[in-house]
Design a protein around this motif. Structure first.
Motif, short mmCIF file in Angstrom:
data_model
loop_
_atom_site.label_atom_id
_atom_site.label_comp_id
_atom_site.label_asym_id
_atom_site.label_seq_id
_atom_site.Cartn_x
_atom_site.Cartn_y
_atom_site.Cartn_z
N ASN A 194 89.61 -13.05 99.64
CA ASN A 194 88.38 -13.56 99.06
C ASN A 194 88.34 -15.09 99.11
OD1 ASN A 194 89.90 -14.56 96.75
ND2 ASN A 194 89.94 -12.44 96.03
N GLY A 195 87.20 -15.65 98.72
CA GLY A 195 87.02 -17.10 98.73
C GLY A 195 87.96 -17.84 97.81
N ARG A 196 88.38 -17.21 96.75
CA ARG A 196 89.32 -17.86 95.83
C ARG A 196 90.63 -18.18 96.55
NH1 ARG A 196 90.80 -15.34 90.08
NH2 ARG A 196 90.12 -17.28 89.14
N GLN A 197 91.10 -17.24 97.36
CA GLN A 197 92.32 -17.49 98.13
C GLN A 197 92.10 -18.63 99.12
OE1 GLN A 197 93.80 -13.91 99.93
NE2 GLN A 197 94.93 -13.36 98.09
N TRP A 198 90.95 -18.64 99.79
CA TRP A 198 90.65 -19.72 100.73
C TRP A 198 90.70 -21.08 100.02
CZ3 TRP A 198 90.48 -21.76 105.30
CH2 TRP A 198 89.73 -22.92 105.50
N ARG A 199 90.11 -21.17 98.84
CA ARG A 199 90.05 -22.44 98.12
C ARG A 199 91.43 -22.97 97.74
NH1 ARG A 199 85.43 -19.82 96.52
NH2 ARG A 199 86.37 -18.96 94.63
N ARG A 200 92.43 -22.10 97.65
CA ARG A 200 93.79 -22.58 97.37
C ARG A 200 94.32 -23.42 98.53
NH1 ARG A 200 97.76 -18.54 94.60
NH2 ARG A 200 98.75 -20.52 94.19
N TYR A 201 93.86 -23.16 99.75
CA TYR A 201 94.27 -23.97 100.90
C TYR A 201 93.58 -25.33 100.89
CZ TYR A 201 96.58 -19.84 102.61
OH TYR A 201 97.41 -18.77 102.72
N LEU A 202 92.50 -25.47 100.13
CA LEU A 202 91.78 -26.74 100.02
C LEU A 202 92.25 -27.57 98.85
CD1 LEU A 202 88.12 -25.52 100.67
CD2 LEU A 202 89.85 -26.24 102.33
N SER A 203 93.06 -26.99 97.99
CA SER A 203 93.51 -27.67 96.78
C SER A 203 94.48 -28.81 97.09
CB SER A 203 94.19 -26.66 95.85
OG SER A 203 94.69 -27.32 94.70
N THR A 204 94.33 -29.88 96.35
CA THR A 204 95.30 -30.98 96.44
C THR A 204 96.23 -30.97 95.24
OG1 THR A 204 93.68 -32.47 95.43
CG2 THR A 204 93.80 -32.45 97.84
N ASP A 205 96.02 -30.04 94.31
CA ASP A 205 96.88 -29.85 93.14
C ASP A 205 98.15 -29.13 93.59
OD1 ASP A 205 98.06 -29.31 90.68
OD2 ASP A 205 96.59 -27.76 90.15
N LYS A 206 99.29 -29.79 93.46
CA LYS A 206 100.54 -29.22 93.97
C LYS A 206 100.87 -27.86 93.35
CE LYS A 206 102.56 -33.53 95.37
NZ LYS A 206 103.76 -34.21 95.71
N ALA A 207 100.42 -27.60 92.14
CA ALA A 207 100.70 -26.31 91.49
C ALA A 207 99.92 -25.17 92.13
CB ALA A 207 100.39 -26.39 90.00
N ASN A 208 98.77 -25.46 92.68
CA ASN A 208 97.90 -24.42 93.25
C ASN A 208 97.78 -24.49 94.77
OD1 ASN A 208 97.15 -23.17 90.80
ND2 ASN A 208 95.79 -24.90 90.39
#
Length: 97
Positions: A33-47
């Motif tokens: 889903n899109g939520r998983q995709w957005r984790r690849y866009l995150s700059t937060d090291k935890a996510n």
């Protein structure tokens, strides 16, 4: 082999170039889903997640190979015993250039 994954900014740029939603990008990359995709866009090291080469290769193959060539690859995947069905909605996600 050396591999350095694309940065979140690189992936965001790809998403914008393709004009796809997060859900469509998730489908292109084989994510749930899109939520998983957005984790690849995150700059937060935890996510944050780094894009694996296998996922990047799969998505780029879907964008550049003809449907016939991509189906030949899938046929070979099936020949070694895997089961795969990409026809969730039948949309052709290859670039329209």
């Amino acid at each position: 082999m050396n591999y350095e994954p694309p940065s979140p900014e690189d992936l965001e740029r790809l998403k914008n170039e393709l004009g796809k939603s997060s859900g469509e990008m998730a489908e292109l990359f084989g994510l749930a889903n899109g939520r998983q995709w957005r984790r690849y866009l995150s700059t937060d090291k935890a996510n944050k997640r780094d894009m694996g080469l296998h996922m990047l290769f799969f998505a780029m193959a879907r964008l550049v190979l003809t449907p016939e060539d991509f189906e030949r690859v899938l046929a070979r995947v099936r020949k070694v015993g895997a089961s795969v069905d990409l026809s969730a909605d039948g949309e052709d996600l290859r670039s329209q250039d």
